[in-house]
Design a protein around this motif. Structure first.
Motif, PDB file in Angstrom:
ATOM      1  N   MET A   1       0.876  -1.056   0.102  1.00 21.88           N
ATOM      2  CA  MET A   1      -0.058   0.008   0.076  1.00 21.88           C
ATOM      3  C   MET A   1       0.752   1.202  -0.006  1.00 21.88           C
ATOM      4  O   MET A   1       0.595   2.400  -0.606  1.00 21.88           O
ATOM      5  N   GLU A   2       1.685   1.384   0.713  1.00 22.91           N
ATOM      6  CA  GLU A   2       2.600   2.670   0.846  1.00 22.91           C
ATOM      7  C   GLU A   2       3.378   2.748  -0.354  1.00 22.91           C
ATOM      8  O   GLU A   2       3.678   4.159  -0.618  1.00 22.91           O
ATOM      9  N   LYS A   3       3.584   2.009  -1.239  1.00 20.97           N
ATOM     10  CA  LYS A   3       4.107   2.399  -2.408  1.00 20.97           C
ATOM     11  C   LYS A   3       3.242   3.223  -3.467  1.00 20.97           C
ATOM     12  O   LYS A   3       3.481   3.734  -4.448  1.00 20.97           O
ATOM     13  N   TRP A   4       1.950   2.993  -3.060  1.00 23.14           N
ATOM     14  CA  TRP A   4       0.931   3.573  -3.948  1.00 23.14           C
ATOM     15  C   TRP A   4       0.130   5.091  -3.315  1.00 23.14           C
ATOM     16  O   TRP A   4      -0.604   5.424  -3.997  1.00 23.14           O
ATOM     17  N   GLY A   5       0.554   5.094  -2.103  1.00 21.66           N
ATOM     18  CA  GLY A   5      -0.450   6.276  -1.440  1.00 21.66           C
ATOM     19  C   GLY A   5      -0.317   6.003   0.093  1.00 21.66           C
ATOM     20  O   GLY A   5       0.743   5.446   0.604  1.00 21.66           O
ATOM     21  N   ARG A   6      -1.491   5.945   0.744  1.00 18.68           N
ATOM     22  CA  ARG A   6      -1.468   5.773   2.131  1.00 18.68           C
ATOM     23  C   ARG A   6      -1.207   4.370   2.617  1.00 18.68           C
ATOM     24  O   ARG A   6      -1.762   3.538   2.062  1.00 18.68           O
ATOM     25  N   ALA A   7      -0.001   4.331   3.567  1.00 19.40           N
ATOM     26  CA  ALA A   7       0.084   2.874   3.779  1.00 19.40           C
ATOM     27  C   ALA A   7      -0.868   2.337   4.679  1.00 19.40           C
ATOM     28  O   ALA A   7      -1.783   2.901   5.420  1.00 19.40           O
ATOM     29  N   ALA A   8      -0.592   1.090   4.831  1.00 18.42           N
ATOM     30  CA  ALA A   8      -1.843   0.048   5.729  1.00 18.42           C
ATOM     31  C   ALA A   8      -1.332   0.698   7.111  1.00 18.42           C
ATOM     32  O   ALA A   8      -0.343   1.259   7.377  1.00 18.42           O
ATOM     33  N   PRO A   9      -2.485   0.647   7.838  1.00 20.30           N
ATOM     34  CA  PRO A   9      -2.111   1.079   9.385  1.00 20.30           C
ATOM     35  C   PRO A   9      -1.262   0.105  10.085  1.00 20.30           C
ATOM     36  O   PRO A   9      -1.238  -1.071   9.718  1.00 20.30           O
ATOM     37  N   GLU A  10      -0.722   0.663  11.027  1.00 21.61           N
ATOM     38  CA  GLU A  10       0.474  -0.146  11.838  1.00 21.61           C
ATOM     39  C   GLU A  10      -0.611  -1.034  12.571  1.00 21.61           C
ATOM     40  O   GLU A  10      -1.608  -0.857  12.799  1.00 21.61           O
ATOM     41  N   ASN A  11       0.233  -2.289  12.719  1.00 23.55           N
ATOM     42  CA  ASN A  11      -0.200  -3.567  13.527  1.00 23.55           C
ATOM     43  C   ASN A  11      -1.737  -4.004  12.650  1.00 23.55           C
ATOM     44  O   ASN A  11      -2.670  -4.436  13.433  1.00 23.55           O
ATOM     45  N   LEU A  12      -1.958  -3.993  11.510  1.00 24.45           N
ATOM     46  CA  LEU A  12      -3.044  -4.406  10.696  1.00 24.45           C
ATOM     47  C   LEU A  12      -3.014  -6.090  11.002  1.00 24.45           C
ATOM     48  O   LEU A  12      -2.044  -6.568  10.731  1.00 24.45           O
ATOM     49  N   THR A  13      -4.217  -6.463  11.650  1.00 26.77           N
ATOM     50  CA  THR A  13      -4.269  -7.570  11.686  1.00 26.77           C
ATOM     51  C   THR A  13      -5.279  -8.334  10.307  1.00 26.77           C
ATOM     52  O   THR A  13      -5.149  -7.409   9.123  1.00 26.77           O
ATOM     53  N   ASP A  14      -5.463  -9.641  10.292  1.00 29.79           N
ATOM     54  CA  ASP A  14      -5.839 -10.164   9.284  1.00 29.79           C
ATOM     55  C   ASP A  14      -7.656 -10.405   9.528  1.00 29.79           C
ATOM     56  O   ASP A  14      -8.092 -10.835   8.658  1.00 29.79           O
ATOM     57  N   SER A  15      -8.082  -9.496  10.367  1.00 33.13           N
ATOM     58  CA  SER A  15      -9.595  -9.445  10.448  1.00 33.13           C
ATOM     59  C   SER A  15     -10.134  -8.608   9.093  1.00 33.13           C
ATOM     60  O   SER A  15      -9.798  -7.733   8.780  1.00 33.13           O
ATOM     61  N   PRO A  16     -11.312  -9.364   8.615  1.00 31.61           N
ATOM     62  CA  PRO A  16     -11.710  -8.851   7.266  1.00 31.61           C
ATOM     63  C   PRO A  16     -12.150  -7.322   7.449  1.00 31.61           C
ATOM     64  O   PRO A  16     -12.229  -6.659   6.690  1.00 31.61           O
ATOM     65  N   ALA A  17     -12.653  -6.905   8.718  1.00 29.49           N
ATOM     66  CA  ALA A  17     -13.195  -5.527   9.004  1.00 29.49           C
ATOM     67  C   ALA A  17     -12.062  -4.785   9.033  1.00 29.49           C
ATOM     68  O   ALA A  17     -12.016  -3.669   8.354  1.00 29.49           O
ATOM     69  N   GLU A  18     -10.968  -5.105   9.511  1.00 32.15           N
ATOM     70  CA  GLU A  18      -9.436  -4.186   9.442  1.00 32.15           C
ATOM     71  C   GLU A  18      -9.174  -4.196   8.348  1.00 32.15           C
ATOM     72  O   GLU A  18      -8.606  -2.778   7.682  1.00 32.15           O
ATOM     73  N   LEU A  19      -9.126  -5.305   7.729  1.00 30.18           N
ATOM     74  CA  LEU A  19      -8.662  -5.139   5.936  1.00 30.18           C
ATOM     75  C   LEU A  19      -9.489  -4.091   5.146  1.00 30.18           C
ATOM     76  O   LEU A  19      -9.012  -3.404   4.346  1.00 30.18           O
ATOM     77  N   ALA A  20     -10.758  -4.272   5.514  1.00 36.91           N
ATOM     78  CA  ALA A  20     -11.614  -3.515   4.635  1.00 36.91           C
ATOM     79  C   ALA A  20     -11.440  -1.745   5.120  1.00 36.91           C
ATOM     80  O   ALA A  20     -11.347  -1.032   4.311  1.00 36.91           O
ATOM     81  N   GLU A  21     -11.239  -1.682   6.378  1.00 35.86           N
ATOM     82  CA  GLU A  21     -10.986  -0.264   6.976  1.00 35.86           C
ATOM     83  C   GLU A  21      -9.582   0.269   6.151  1.00 35.86           C
ATOM     84  O   GLU A  21      -9.538   1.328   5.810  1.00 35.86           O
TER      85      GLU A  21
END
Ligand code: SF4
Lengths: 238, 479
Positions: free
Chosen positions: B179-199
């Motif tokens: 993600m960080e290569k194309w714009g806003r990076a993924a949040p720190e501590n991103l887990t694999d829960s679908p809700a967090e991934l969608a967020e």
């Protein structure tokens, strides 16, 4: 198959392709007879023609797709809306042109009116909620349809803020089925059909509410007949 | 069609890879079985499903039989409503038109042009993203699944859930690293829960939506009499792309027309139930040309041929143009379930891909010649198709065409035989097929035409084919 091909104002670079494609279509169909218009043996509605049944079905189907459904009488609408905004901790609410002022008379939340200088996408992104009426609602599919009429606003308004509160007049804005909805909608208007909040099942088919559209959708079914000045919709049914 | 797929191995090799990949197979199986069961429930809710299906079929049949008329009518309606219509005979022309339109927008820094896209099979088919990239234009896919595919530098594997071959752990890893290569990076501590991934996807894409000047879409339907375009979706990224930019460009195959506004009442009932097994998908957008002070100020419709008129010329094969891309046929197909979407070597996987791709592209390549053989002809696809496309009939017809074109010993014949051999090598495919076949027997060809056919199906009904001896036979005869 020789319908005349009047030149239309297409971009000039593609006008030869236009003739080529139409020519190829005609050649492909040279020996094919015109198929008859479709038989429409399907049902106009799957639901008993009873307003109470239809309203209950709308309620049930909206809730089934995770919209938060409320029923109220017109005079209690302002306090319900105020409660909902408070519950979400909303500091600001986008207001489309033509929304009855009374709907927001119970709340002190900052109102951002989309009139004069329209709200930019960034303004909307910084706005917590939006409140609108609708053109109609479809019971069998749990759908509300917005057509940009008074009290609904342009499409971006109900898209960017994270909470959408939509008011449906039970008396004259609810139809049973999709076939009953079509003749009441005007295709010349931009239409948005909304069935529950934004959702995705792209990750291992787990349904997650809310990706890009509002993650919370409240639908308020107003069950009392219209009070004076209480018009939230548009031409639907007129 | 897209350069992405050139040089693809023929069906059996690609399928072989898929069968060895346990994660892929487990994901696919879970997905297809889940959706197919839900679809059955959603369809059973409507007493008049048979009549809706028949009406959908007939509307499309009628439209195709007068396609020239309706195309001209659509052009008039769209133009009258403030849109501009372009005609593209092939992928190259469509890409050229879109690239020029993008370049013509705004003054801005030409180095930094970007567009936001909502999932569209037509633009995948023509390889639009790659073509735009070659012109210095960044095209951002905005569907969650397409984003996963794009960030993972991958190819879609399912029409409806293109990233179904990825599980949540893989998705988290892709988001974290890309993600960080194309714009806003993924949040720190991103887990694999679908809700967090969608967020994470919401945050990553929001900045792109808000500043976007050009949106690119396809369309599910175009209404000839009104000029109305229809896009059905779930996430709201479609609404973003269709609403926020100043300029909207829609690339749509010429077969997506319906004559009247009222015709939508059929497809808006059958499409959501067939595809996502919902009574209605979360969002459907309809727009007609441009509207003052609401949405894009400029609307361009690019009408795409790219092999569709060739398909239309084939009396049997033209029914493939009725397809509304619901993907129900993928979810019931025993071959797709085991071989995976990538084995089909095109943006159109599964049974519909097996009949559409060889018609759009012709059967000159090994992958395309082998596709009509990637089937046990069980007929489950026909049963679920909401526009009643007789896929087995078209498959058999295309086998005949491949046979005529190649001839014994020809490389295309060999590719075809290998694909058929792959099917026979997978008893589970045959068995699943035969279970369904009992229901659809009347649809079956008595003999299997095509290369090598006389050697092994001369006198047998297909469903009675004994799997075991044939497998031995194939093993001996495979090249
Ligand atoms: S062929 Fe039929 S079932 Fe398959 S995607 Fe197309 S419409 Fe759906």
């Amino acid at each position: 198959m020789t319908s005349p091909s009047t030149p239309r104002p297409t971009s000039s670079s593609t006008s030869s392709s236009r003739e080529r494609i139409l020519g190829r279509v005609r050649a492909a169909l040279a020996d094919a007879p015109t198929a008859p218009p479709a038989a429409r043996d399907y049902l106009t509605s799957h639901t008993a023609d009873d307003p109470t049944v239809i309203l209950d079905l709308l309620h049930e189907n909206l809730a089934d797709y995770r919209a938060l459904v409320h029923r109220t009488e017109e005079r209690e609408l302002p306090s319900l809306i105020a409660d909902l905004l408070t519950k979400h901790g909303a500091g600001s609410v986008a207001v489309p042109p033509g929304l009855p002022a009374s709907w927001l008379s119970g709340t002190a939340v900052e109102q951002r009116h989309d009139e004069g200088a329209p709200l930019t996408p960034y303004d909307l992104d910084a706005t917590d909620a939006v409140i609108t009426g609708c053109a109609l609602a479809i019971a069998e599919t749990g759908t509300i349809v917005l057509d940009g009429g008074p009290g609904q606003g342009r499409r971006a308004l109900t898209l960017v803020p994270d909470v959408h509160i939509c008011v449906v007049r039970a008396a004259d804005q609810v139809v049973a089925s999709v076939p009953l909805a079509m003749p009441r909608l005007d295709p010349a208007r931009p239409l948005t059909w909304i069935s529950g909040p934004s959702a995705t099942s792209d990750i291992e088919l787990d349904r997650v509410e809310g990706v890009h559209g509002p993650r919370t959708l409240h639908v308020v079914l107003v069950t009392e007949t219209s009070a004076p000045g209480g018009r939230g919709g548009t031409a639907a049914g007129s | 069609m897209s350069g992405t797929y050139l040089g693809m191995p023929a069906f059996p090799e690609a399928a072989h890879e898929a069968v060895r990949n346990d994660t892929l197979r487990a994901n696919l199986r879970h997905a297809t079985h889940t959706i197919r069961d839900k679809r059955a429930v959603a369809v059973a809710e409507l007493d008049d499903w048979t009549e809706l299906r028949e009406a959908g079929k007939q509307i499309k049949e009628h439209t195709l039989s007068r396609l020239d008329h309706y195309l001209v009518q659509l052009e008039e309606s769209v133009t009258a409503a403030g849109g501009t219509v372009h005609w593209a005979a092939d992928a190259e022309e469509a890409n050229r038109i879109v690239a020029d339109l993008v370049k013509a927008t705004g003054e801005g820094d030409t180095e930094k042009r970007e567009v936001v896209k909502v999932k569209s099979m037509a633009t995948q088919e023509i390889g639009l993203n790659e073509a735009l990239e070659a012109e210095g234009i960044a095209a951002y896919e905005t569907d969650l699944a397409e984003l996963i595919v794009q960030l993972g530098e991958d190819r879609p594997s399912h029409i409806l859930v293109p990233a179904i071959h990825r599980n949540r752990g893989e998705i988290r890893d892709i988001f974290r690293s890309e993600m960080e290569k194309w714009g806003r990076a993924a949040p720190e501590n991103l887990t694999d829960s679908p809700a967090e991934l969608a967020e994470a996807a919401r945050l990553h894409l929001r900045e792109k939506f808000l500043r976007a000047e050009v949106g690119i879409s396809g369309a599910n339907f175009m209404v000839a009499e009104t000029g109305t375009m229809v896009v059905v979706e779930s996430e709201g990224n479609g609404r973003m792309c269709l609403t926020l930019p100043e300029t909207l460009i829609s690339v749509v195959g010429i077969e997506k027309i319906v004559p009247t506004w009222r015709d939508l009442e059929v497809f808006l009932q059958t499409l959501p139930r067939s595809s996502t097994a919902e009574r209605m998908n979360p969002y459907t957008s309809m727009w007609t040309g441009t509207t003052d002070a609401d949405g894009p100020k400029a609307f361009h419709l690019v009408l795409l041929d790219n092999g569709r008129t060739d398909t239309l010329a084939d009396e049997v094969g033209r029914q493939a143009l009725r397809c509304i891309r619901c993907s129900a046929c993928l979810n019931v197909c025993p071959v797709y379930e085991r071989a995976g979407g990538h084995a089909y070597g095109s943006v159109y996987p599964g049974p519909i891909g097996a009949i559409l791709t060889p018609q759009l592209r012709g059967t000159a390549s090994e992958i395309d010649a082998s596709l009509p053989y990637a089937s046990s002809l069980c007929g489950a696809c026909y049963d679920v198709c909401p526009v009643a496309i007789d896929i087995p009939e078209v498959l058999v017809h295309l086998r005949e065409k491949v046979a005529e074109q190649g001839g014994p010993g020809h490389r295309l014949e060999k590719a075809a035989i290998k694909a058929a051999g792959w099917v026979l090598d997978h008893p589970a495919v045959l068995a699943a097929g035969e279970r369904v076949a009992a229901k659809t027997r009347r649809l079956h060809p008595k003999k299997l035409p095509g290369p090598g056919a006389s050697q092994w199906t001369d006198s047998r009904d297909l469903p009675e084919m004994p799997a075991e001896p044939f497998r031995d036979w194939w093993k001996k005869n495979r090249t």
